[in-house]
Design a protein around this motif. Structure first.
Motif, PDB file in Angstrom:
ATOM      1  N   ASP A 353       0.163 -18.695   5.570  1.00 12.64           N
ATOM      2  CA  ASP A 353       0.025 -17.291   5.949  1.00 12.64           C
ATOM      3  C   ASP A 353      -0.341 -16.447   4.739  1.00 12.64           C
ATOM      4  N   SER A 354      -1.510 -15.807   4.830  1.00 18.46           N
ATOM      5  CA  SER A 354      -1.975 -14.894   3.790  1.00 18.46           C
ATOM      6  C   SER A 354      -2.308 -13.572   4.457  1.00 18.46           C
ATOM      7  N   ALA A 355      -1.574 -12.536   4.101  1.00 19.24           N
ATOM      8  CA  ALA A 355      -1.789 -11.236   4.724  1.00 19.24           C
ATOM      9  C   ALA A 355      -3.208 -10.750   4.475  1.00 19.24           C
ATOM     10  N   THR A 356      -3.839 -10.190   5.500  1.00 15.25           N
ATOM     11  CA  THR A 356      -5.181  -9.634   5.300  1.00 15.25           C
ATOM     12  C   THR A 356      -5.125  -8.377   4.451  1.00 15.25           C
ATOM     13  N   SER A 357      -3.963  -7.723   4.424  1.00 16.75           N
ATOM     14  CA  SER A 357      -3.802  -6.511   3.630  1.00 16.75           C
ATOM     15  C   SER A 357      -2.322  -6.287   3.344  1.00 16.75           C
ATOM     16  N   VAL A 358      -2.019  -5.746   2.170  1.00 20.36           N
ATOM     17  CA  VAL A 358      -0.651  -5.330   1.849  1.00 20.36           C
ATOM     18  C   VAL A 358      -0.586  -3.811   1.668  1.00 20.36           C
ATOM     19  N   LEU A 359      -1.640  -3.108   2.061  1.00 20.77           N
ATOM     20  CA  LEU A 359      -1.647  -1.650   1.908  1.00 20.77           C
ATOM     21  C   LEU A 359      -0.546  -0.993   2.729  1.00 20.77           C
ATOM     22  N   ASN A 360      -0.211  -1.586   3.883  1.00 20.79           N
ATOM     23  CA  ASN A 360       0.882  -1.032   4.688  1.00 20.79           C
ATOM     24  C   ASN A 360       2.206  -1.093   3.940  1.00 20.79           C
ATOM     25  N   ILE A 361       2.388  -2.137   3.121  1.00 18.14           N
ATOM     26  CA  ILE A 361       3.614  -2.250   2.324  1.00 18.14           C
ATOM     27  C   ILE A 361       3.640  -1.162   1.257  1.00 18.14           C
ATOM     28  N   TYR A 362       2.483  -0.874   0.672  1.00 20.48           N
ATOM     29  CA  TYR A 362       2.410   0.186  -0.326  1.00 20.48           C
ATOM     30  C   TYR A 362       2.914   1.509   0.231  1.00 20.48           C
ATOM     31  N   HIS A 363       2.489   1.842   1.425  1.00 25.95           N
ATOM     32  CA  HIS A 363       2.919   3.109   2.036  1.00 25.95           C
ATOM     33  C   HIS A 363       4.443   3.168   2.140  1.00 25.95           C
ATOM     34  N   LYS A 364       5.063   2.060   2.557  1.00 26.95           N
ATOM     35  CA  LYS A 364       6.520   2.027   2.708  1.00 26.95           C
ATOM     36  C   LYS A 364       7.215   2.130   1.354  1.00 26.95           C
ATOM     37  N   LEU A 365       6.704   1.406   0.359  1.00 27.41           N
ATOM     38  CA  LEU A 365       7.368   1.387  -0.948  1.00 27.41           C
ATOM     39  C   LEU A 365       7.141   2.674  -1.720  1.00 27.41           C
ATOM     40  N   ILE A 366       5.994   3.306  -1.547  1.00 30.35           N
ATOM     41  CA  ILE A 366       5.776   4.623  -2.155  1.00 30.35           C
ATOM     42  C   ILE A 366       6.789   5.617  -1.587  1.00 30.35           C
ATOM     43  N   ALA A 367       7.011   5.535  -0.262  1.00 26.53           N
ATOM     44  CA  ALA A 367       7.972   6.431   0.371  1.00 26.53           C
ATOM     45  C   ALA A 367       9.401   6.181  -0.105  1.00 26.53           C
ATOM     46  N   SER A 368       9.674   4.941  -0.569  1.00 27.42           N
ATOM     47  CA  SER A 368      11.024   4.611  -1.043  1.00 27.42           C
ATOM     48  C   SER A 368      11.286   5.131  -2.448  1.00 27.42           C
ATOM     49  N   GLY A 369      10.243   5.619  -3.123  1.00 25.37           N
ATOM     50  CA  GLY A 369      10.423   6.218  -4.442  1.00 25.37           C
ATOM     51  C   GLY A 369      10.265   5.270  -5.615  1.00 25.37           C
ATOM     52  N   LEU A 370       9.771   4.051  -5.381  1.00 23.41           N
ATOM     53  CA  LEU A 370       9.560   3.121  -6.491  1.00 23.41           C
ATOM     54  C   LEU A 370       8.429   3.599  -7.403  1.00 23.41           C
ATOM     55  N   ARG A 371       8.525   3.244  -8.674  1.00 19.21           N
ATOM     56  CA  ARG A 371       7.418   3.478  -9.610  1.00 19.21           C
ATOM     57  C   ARG A 371       6.379   2.379  -9.390  1.00 19.21           C
ATOM     58  N   ILE A 372       5.158   2.757  -9.019  1.00 22.56           N
ATOM     59  CA  ILE A 372       4.122   1.783  -8.694  1.00 22.56           C
ATOM     60  C   ILE A 372       2.870   2.075  -9.515  1.00 22.56           C
ATOM     61  N   TRP A 373       2.449   1.081 -10.281  1.00 28.80           N
ATOM     62  CA  TRP A 373       1.229   1.187 -11.076  1.00 28.80           C
ATOM     63  C   TRP A 373       0.277   0.055 -10.695  1.00 28.80           C
TER      64      TRP A 373
END
Length: 465
Positions: A353-373
């Motif tokens: 299993d290889s996700a076609t995209s992880v952009l949906n995860i980015y939206h969730k983790l940005i909302a959680s307040g993590l520092r993302i670079w």
């Protein structure tokens, strides 16, 4: 439901762990590396290597190498480095070629100390994941053919929970994840698993603060589009091949391609010629290094004092196959591969299993307040800077600062822009493995990420008066 089952399984794992180890410090000391073959200088920091079993039934076991910070490790954060591939060793690439303190000389038998090691400012943990990568192993051979994104994230979470039990002095310490390439899947997926588990189990040992990914596989369509644009705009492929690649490759899996896209990829390879697709402006490795090469011929070619050497991966292949090295790193001889490899093609070819995209995860983790670079070496064709820019654009984040150059020693090190919830940095002249090609700039980047500070600006010139 799936996450709830995982939660229950993790609780069982931890209960087994508590009943099986009465003194975790004792196991920690057993993992301490006392001497490394080919290292002829004393270092001030401690380092440890060994195994953590993540599945008792099949004895699925992951290998790690942990380096304390050079100074005051008790006050420094912990950073986990994950390699891509999938199936490439963090020990071989992340540690021995990029950000680790010990790099392999061209003789394949000796080491030199990397002056730009990231353990100058943090405690660094390297993990060989998934199972079958590097020295990680299982008693069930079928598991080597069933690796995928989901199990890799779940196993990495179990590894961390058990590792913090073995190293309790680091529980609750600021924790970050970083890595490159296919780790663009591994890192946000693991971050999501940590956030979900912390919420459901009120777990406090993994104090995740953020993550940073480099030249990262993120979204199949955007990544393919970025590759096509980069190859064409840098003059590496013809107009016709560019148009055909847009037709046949943009809507297929980046990991499991279609027959038509594979045919176009073969044409791309012919048009590119013998260049390093990971770093298009540096030399291509033309030497076939083996352990029979003489020390006199290859002495110190890989030294940090020499210019960039494109053959470093071959040196690691020699070094980590040495029985004395494996013994020093506490490799189980009964579980060691007959021939250790930097990257496992089996994992890549059988990935499930290889996700076609992880952009949906980015939206969730940005909302959680993590520092993302997100960072990108700008001479890579595999996951080029254009792919990363397409992915950031797809997130739809409002800019929080202007696009600007950043500097090191008065020279432009790259360009950067902050967005609401994400920071983007390019590294000038770096390839797919940024810290390998531009180690000094890579350390500048890492320091800024840890501090949460913008990349350095050009210092104002002093007045002549």
């Amino acid at each position: 439901m799936k996450r709830w089952v995982l939660f229950l399984n993790l609780l069982c794992v931890l209960m087994n762990l508590q009943s099986g180890i009465s003194n975790p410090i004792e196991q920690q000391e057993k993992d301490r590396v006392l001497e490394l073959p080919g290292l002829f200088v004393n270092v001030s920091f401690a380092h440890y290597s060994g195994y953590v079993t993540v599945n008792q039934k099949s004895n699925r076991t992951l290998f790690y190498w942990f380096f304390e910070a050079v100074e005051q490790p008790s006050s420094k954060p912990i950073v986990l480095w994950l390699q891509g591939g999938p199936g490439c060793s963090s020990i071989a690439l992340g540690q021995a070629e990029e950000i680790g303190p010990f790099h392999v000389n061209a003789d394949g038998k000796s080491l030199y100390v990397n002056p730009y090691s990231w353990n100058q400012v943090a405690n660094i943990l390297f993990l060989d994941s998934p199972v079958g990568t590097g020295f990680s192993y299982t008693n069930d051979p079928s598991e080597l053919l069933t690796n995928g994104d989901q199990r890799t994230a779940d196993d990495s979470l179990v590894f961390l929970l058990k590792w913090f039990e073995r190293f309790p002095q680091y529980k609750g310490r600021d924790f970050y994840i970083t890595g490159e390439s296919y780790a663009g899947h591994f890192i946000p997926q693991l971050a999501q698993a940590i956030v979900s588990y912390k919420w459901s189990a009120q777990e406090r040992s993994i104090n995740l603060k953020g993550y940073m990914v480099g030249n990262a596989l993120t979204d199949d369509f955007n990544d393919h589009a970025g590759v096509s644009e980069f190859l064409w705009s840098t003059g590496l492929i013809s107009d016709q091949t560019y148009k055909l690649r847009k037709i046949y490759c943009h809507h297929v899996s980046f990991l499991h391609s279609s027959d038509d896209c594979k045919k176009i990829s073969d044409v791309v390879s012919i048009e590119l010629g013998n260049i390093d697709i990971y770093s298009i402006y540096t030399p291509f490795c033309t030497r076939n290094v083996s352990d029979s090469d003489s020390l006199k011929t290859l002495k110190n070619i890989g030294s940090i004092n020499e210019k960039y050497d494109p053959c470093t991966q071959q040196y690691s292949s020699i070094y980590f196959n040495l029985p004395t090295v494996q013994k020093a790193l506490h490799v189980n001889p009964e579980a060691a591969p007959s021939k250790w490899e930097v990257c496992s093609r089996r994992s890549f070819n059988t990935w499930k299993d290889s996700a076609t995209s992880v952009l949906n995860i980015y939206h969730k983790l940005i909302a959680s307040g993590l520092r993302i670079w997100m960072f990108s070496g700008d001479t890579d064709t595999v996951i080029p800077v254009t792919s990363t820019r397409y992915n950031i654009d797809a997130l739809g984040l409002p800019p929080a600062s202007p696009w600007r150059p950043w500097y090191d020693d008065g020279q432009v090190g790259g360009w950067t822009q902050q967005y609401a919830g994400l920071n983007f940095v390019t590294v000038r002249g770096a390839g797919h493995k940024v810290p390998l090609i531009r180690p000094k700039l890579g350390l500048v980047l890492f320091k800024s990420f840890l501090s949460g500070s913008p990349m350095p600006s050009l210092s104002p010139r002093k007045s002549d008066s």
